[in-house]
Design a protein around this motif. Sequence first.
Motif, PDB file in Angstrom:
ATOM      1  N   ALA A   1       0.814  -1.213   0.000  1.00 39.69           N
ATOM      2  CA  ALA A   1       0.000   0.000   0.000  1.00 39.69           C
ATOM      3  C   ALA A   1       0.852   1.268   0.000  1.00 39.69           C
ATOM      4  O   ALA A   1       0.384   2.326  -0.440  1.00 39.69           O
ATOM      5  N   GLU A   2       2.081   1.162   0.487  1.00 37.42           N
ATOM      6  CA  GLU A   2       2.969   2.317   0.585  1.00 37.42           C
ATOM      7  C   GLU A   2       4.307   2.009  -0.093  1.00 37.42           C
ATOM      8  O   GLU A   2       5.335   1.859   0.577  1.00 37.42           O
ATOM      9  N   PRO A   3       4.324   1.915  -1.416  1.00 40.83           N
ATOM     10  CA  PRO A   3       5.545   1.493  -2.110  1.00 40.83           C
ATOM     11  C   PRO A   3       6.742   2.426  -1.913  1.00 40.83           C
ATOM     12  O   PRO A   3       7.882   1.983  -2.017  1.00 40.83           O
ATOM     13  N   HIS A   4       6.496   3.685  -1.597  1.00 38.60           N
ATOM     14  CA  HIS A   4       7.616   4.601  -1.377  1.00 38.60           C
ATOM     15  C   HIS A   4       8.376   4.274  -0.085  1.00 38.60           C
ATOM     16  O   HIS A   4       9.480   4.746   0.108  1.00 38.60           O
ATOM     17  N   TYR A   5       7.786   3.435   0.803  1.00 33.59           N
ATOM     18  CA  TYR A   5       8.466   2.986   2.016  1.00 33.59           C
ATOM     19  C   TYR A   5       8.900   1.523   1.918  1.00 33.59           C
ATOM     20  O   TYR A   5       9.198   0.886   2.920  1.00 33.59           O
ATOM     21  N   CYS A   6       8.953   1.011   0.706  1.00 39.48           N
ATOM     22  CA  CYS A   6       9.252  -0.404   0.482  1.00 39.48           C
ATOM     23  C   CYS A   6      10.568  -0.825   1.144  1.00 39.48           C
ATOM     24  O   CYS A   6      10.644  -1.876   1.784  1.00 39.48           O
ATOM     25  N   GLU A   7      11.589  -0.026   1.009  1.00 45.67           N
ATOM     26  CA  GLU A   7      12.888  -0.367   1.596  1.00 45.67           C
ATOM     27  C   GLU A   7      12.803  -0.421   3.121  1.00 45.67           C
ATOM     28  O   GLU A   7      13.405  -1.296   3.752  1.00 45.67           O
ATOM     29  N   THR A   8      12.041   0.459   3.703  1.00 47.14           N
ATOM     30  CA  THR A   8      11.864   0.462   5.152  1.00 47.14           C
ATOM     31  C   THR A   8      11.164  -0.810   5.620  1.00 47.14           C
ATOM     32  O   THR A   8      11.566  -1.423   6.609  1.00 47.14           O
ATOM     33  N   TYR A   9      10.130  -1.222   4.890  1.00 44.06           N
ATOM     34  CA  TYR A   9       9.433  -2.457   5.241  1.00 44.06           C
ATOM     35  C   TYR A   9      10.333  -3.674   5.034  1.00 44.06           C
ATOM     36  O   TYR A   9      10.281  -4.629   5.815  1.00 44.06           O
TER      37      TYR A   9
END
Length: 79
Positions: free
Chosen positions: A32-40
């Motif tokens: 849902a939040e691909p811009h935070y993919c690296e964080t996830y």
Amino acid sequence: MSRIAEKIAMINVMSADELEVVIELIFHKALAEPHYCETYADLIFSLRFSFPEFPSKDGGKNITFKSSILNICQNEFEA
């Protein structure tokens, strides 16, 4: 992010189904939040040894955090 990982790691997971729910919540949040993919991805990496293994229902290999995340990714890819 380490504080979030610590809090998630404190969840008392008692079954493979509960483990799958925890992973699915993180996975769907990442989608849902691909811009935070690296964080996830970093969060998942931090949690990889935080949860116990569970016996497989069919008597095969134990269900681990790693096997659960791989199954969830494969199921999403095939959907």
